[in-house]
Write a protein that holds these residues in place. Structure first.
Motif, PDB file in Angstrom:
ATOM      1  N   MET A  17       0.837  -1.191   0.000  1.00 23.62           N
ATOM      2  CA  MET A  17       0.000   0.000   0.000  1.00 23.62           C
ATOM      3  C   MET A  17       0.880   1.252   0.000  1.00 23.62           C
ATOM      4  SD  MET A  17      -2.883   0.821   2.782  1.00 23.62           S
ATOM      5  CE  MET A  17      -3.485   2.444   3.035  1.00 23.62           C
ATOM      6  N   GLN A  18       0.640   2.155  -0.925  1.00 22.43           N
ATOM      7  CA  GLN A  18       1.420   3.389  -1.023  1.00 22.43           C
ATOM      8  C   GLN A  18       0.807   4.452  -0.117  1.00 22.43           C
ATOM      9  OE1 GLN A  18       4.303   3.692  -3.194  1.00 22.43           O
ATOM     10  NE2 GLN A  18       3.992   1.515  -2.929  1.00 22.43           N
ATOM     11  N   THR A  19       1.653   5.226   0.519  1.00 16.49           N
ATOM     12  CA  THR A  19       1.168   6.278   1.397  1.00 16.49           C
ATOM     13  C   THR A  19       1.835   7.602   1.032  1.00 16.49           C
ATOM     14  OG1 THR A  19       0.854   6.924   3.702  1.00 16.49           O
ATOM     15  CG2 THR A  19       2.915   5.862   3.182  1.00 16.49           C
ATOM     16  N   VAL A  20       1.080   8.655   1.169  1.00 17.40           N
ATOM     17  CA  VAL A  20       1.627   9.992   0.953  1.00 17.40           C
ATOM     18  C   VAL A  20       1.785  10.610   2.331  1.00 17.40           C
ATOM     19  CG1 VAL A  20       1.213  12.249  -0.054  1.00 17.40           C
ATOM     20  CG2 VAL A  20       0.487  10.199  -1.274  1.00 17.40           C
ATOM     21  N   SER A  21       3.005  10.981   2.651  1.00 16.15           N
ATOM     22  CA  SER A  21       3.298  11.514   3.963  1.00 16.15           C
ATOM     23  C   SER A  21       4.423  12.536   3.833  1.00 16.15           C
ATOM     24  CB  SER A  21       3.734  10.373   4.892  1.00 16.15           C
ATOM     25  OG  SER A  21       4.217  10.878   6.102  1.00 16.15           O
ATOM     26  N   PRO A  22       4.399  13.579   4.652  1.00 17.81           N
ATOM     27  CA  PRO A  22       5.463  14.575   4.565  1.00 17.81           C
ATOM     28  C   PRO A  22       6.838  14.043   4.978  1.00 17.81           C
ATOM     29  CG  PRO A  22       4.010  15.060   6.409  1.00 17.81           C
ATOM     30  CD  PRO A  22       3.390  13.925   5.642  1.00 17.81           C
ATOM     31  N   TYR A  88       3.554   7.461  10.488  1.00 17.55           N
ATOM     32  CA  TYR A  88       3.537   8.853  10.923  1.00 17.55           C
ATOM     33  C   TYR A  88       2.095   9.242  11.168  1.00 17.55           C
ATOM     34  CZ  TYR A  88       3.634  13.926  10.735  1.00 17.55           C
ATOM     35  OH  TYR A  88       3.448  15.263  11.017  1.00 17.55           O
ATOM     36  N   ASP A  89       1.775   9.614  12.385  1.00 16.97           N
ATOM     37  CA  ASP A  89       0.442  10.063  12.764  1.00 16.97           C
ATOM     38  C   ASP A  89       0.480  11.590  12.805  1.00 16.97           C
ATOM     39  OD1 ASP A  89      -1.877  10.904  14.100  1.00 16.97           O
ATOM     40  OD2 ASP A  89      -1.874   9.176  15.439  1.00 16.97           O
ATOM     41  N   SER A  90      -0.074  12.221  11.759  1.00 13.80           N
ATOM     42  CA  SER A  90      -0.008  13.680  11.649  1.00 13.80           C
ATOM     43  C   SER A  90      -0.897  14.386  12.668  1.00 13.80           C
ATOM     44  CB  SER A  90      -0.372  14.122  10.237  1.00 13.80           C
ATOM     45  OG  SER A  90      -1.688  13.738   9.930  1.00 13.80           O
ATOM     46  N   VAL A  91      -1.918  13.722  13.166  1.00 20.82           N
ATOM     47  CA  VAL A  91      -2.798  14.330  14.165  1.00 20.82           C
ATOM     48  C   VAL A  91      -2.112  14.338  15.533  1.00 20.82           C
ATOM     49  CG1 VAL A  91      -5.020  14.151  15.340  1.00 20.82           C
ATOM     50  CG2 VAL A  91      -4.871  13.688  12.889  1.00 20.82           C
ATOM     51  N   ALA A  92      -1.596  13.187  15.951  1.00 24.00           N
ATOM     52  CA  ALA A  92      -0.920  13.086  17.244  1.00 24.00           C
ATOM     53  C   ALA A  92       0.518  13.586  17.187  1.00 24.00           C
ATOM     54  CB  ALA A  92      -0.939  11.639  17.728  1.00 24.00           C
ATOM     55  N   GLN A  93       1.040  13.840  15.965  1.00 27.78           N
ATOM     56  CA  GLN A  93       2.424  14.274  15.765  1.00 27.78           C
ATOM     57  C   GLN A  93       3.414  13.268  16.366  1.00 27.78           C
ATOM     58  OE1 GLN A  93       3.628  17.219  13.904  1.00 27.78           O
ATOM     59  NE2 GLN A  93       1.693  16.454  13.122  1.00 27.78           N
ATOM     60  N   GLY A 120       8.111  11.985  19.284  1.00 27.77           N
ATOM     61  CA  GLY A 120       7.206  13.119  19.181  1.00 27.77           C
ATOM     62  C   GLY A 120       7.759  14.115  18.180  1.00 27.77           C
ATOM     63  N   VAL A 121       6.926  14.525  17.237  1.00 28.68           N
ATOM     64  CA  VAL A 121       7.349  15.511  16.243  1.00 28.68           C
ATOM     65  C   VAL A 121       7.056  16.891  16.815  1.00 28.68           C
ATOM     66  CG1 VAL A 121       7.023  16.379  13.895  1.00 28.68           C
ATOM     67  CG2 VAL A 121       6.938  13.904  14.342  1.00 28.68           C
ATOM     68  N   GLU A 122       8.103  17.648  17.078  1.00 30.66           N
ATOM     69  CA  GLU A 122       7.967  18.972  17.685  1.00 30.66           C
ATOM     70  C   GLU A 122       7.676  20.043  16.653  1.00 30.66           C
ATOM     71  OE1 GLU A 122      11.374  19.698  20.144  1.00 30.66           O
ATOM     72  OE2 GLU A 122      11.239  17.716  21.047  1.00 30.66           O
ATOM     73  N   SER A 123       8.241  19.887  15.459  1.00 24.95           N
ATOM     74  CA  SER A 123       7.977  20.825  14.368  1.00 24.95           C
ATOM     75  C   SER A 123       8.253  20.115  13.056  1.00 24.95           C
ATOM     76  CB  SER A 123       8.839  22.084  14.491  1.00 24.95           C
ATOM     77  OG  SER A 123      10.200  21.767  14.345  1.00 24.95           O
ATOM     78  N   MET A 124       7.595  20.584  11.975  1.00 28.08           N
ATOM     79  CA  MET A 124       7.812  19.977  10.670  1.00 28.08           C
ATOM     80  C   MET A 124       7.519  20.985   9.573  1.00 28.08           C
ATOM     81  SD  MET A 124       6.266  16.532   8.932  1.00 28.08           S
ATOM     82  CE  MET A 124       7.300  15.461   9.916  1.00 28.08           C
TER      83      MET A 124
END
Length: 153
Positions: A17-22, A88-93, A120-124
């Motif tokens: 399955m292909q995913t688009v993610s930053p 990568y969970d963009s909502v929960a970062q 935890g993603v602090e900034s992106m």
């Protein structure tokens, strides 16, 4: 935690399955910050700077199929490449990563209950991100780590 575990299970089962993610792409670490607490309770902060280039100190590859690769190019470690699955969970970062190979390199055996790490993603932005976690895998006493990551490709 249960949602992230379910997402990782889906990533492992649906590799086609292909995913688009930053975070998809080729990345390098340009700065690493750690905080370790010694036996007296004193915190020791360290900062290391690197050039975020192909073949540089640390490289990360996040593929569209939920797989990835971490390269420790100049590390004295026996294993310098760690394959993984990620979500990568963009909502929960949160970037959740599973890899049994890093445990083998660190401990010489596999501890399947400890092959999961959450950052935890602090900034992106399109070209950089900052992620941190408490490292409970590589040393007996957990310690804080922060990674300043820059896109290479």
């Amino acid at each position: 935690m249960a949602v992230v575990a379910l997402m990782l299970a889906e990533a492992g089962c649906m590799k086609k399955m292909q995913t688009v993610s930053p975070i998809v792409g080729h990345w390098g670490c340009e700065q690493y910050v750690s905080c370790r607490t010694d036996s007296l309770g004193v915190e020791r902060w360290d900062t290391l700077r690197f050039e975020a280039v192909a073949g540089g100190e640390y490289e990360l590859f996040f593929n569209t199929d939920g797989t990835g690769l971490l390269k420790l190019n100049n590390s004295p470690a026996f294993i310098k490449e760690f394959s993984c699955n990620y979500v990568y969970d963009s909502v929960a970062q949160i970037i959740a990563i599973e890899s049994s190979s890093w445990l083998f390199a660190l401990y010489g055996s596999l501890f399947l209950e400890e092959n999961h790490a959450e950052f935890g993603v602090e900034s992106m932005t399109d070209t950089t991100f900052v992620a941190s976690w408490t490292n409970k895998l590589s040393e007996p006493r957990p310690f804080f780590e922060r990674f300043f990551i820059k896109r290479i490709d």
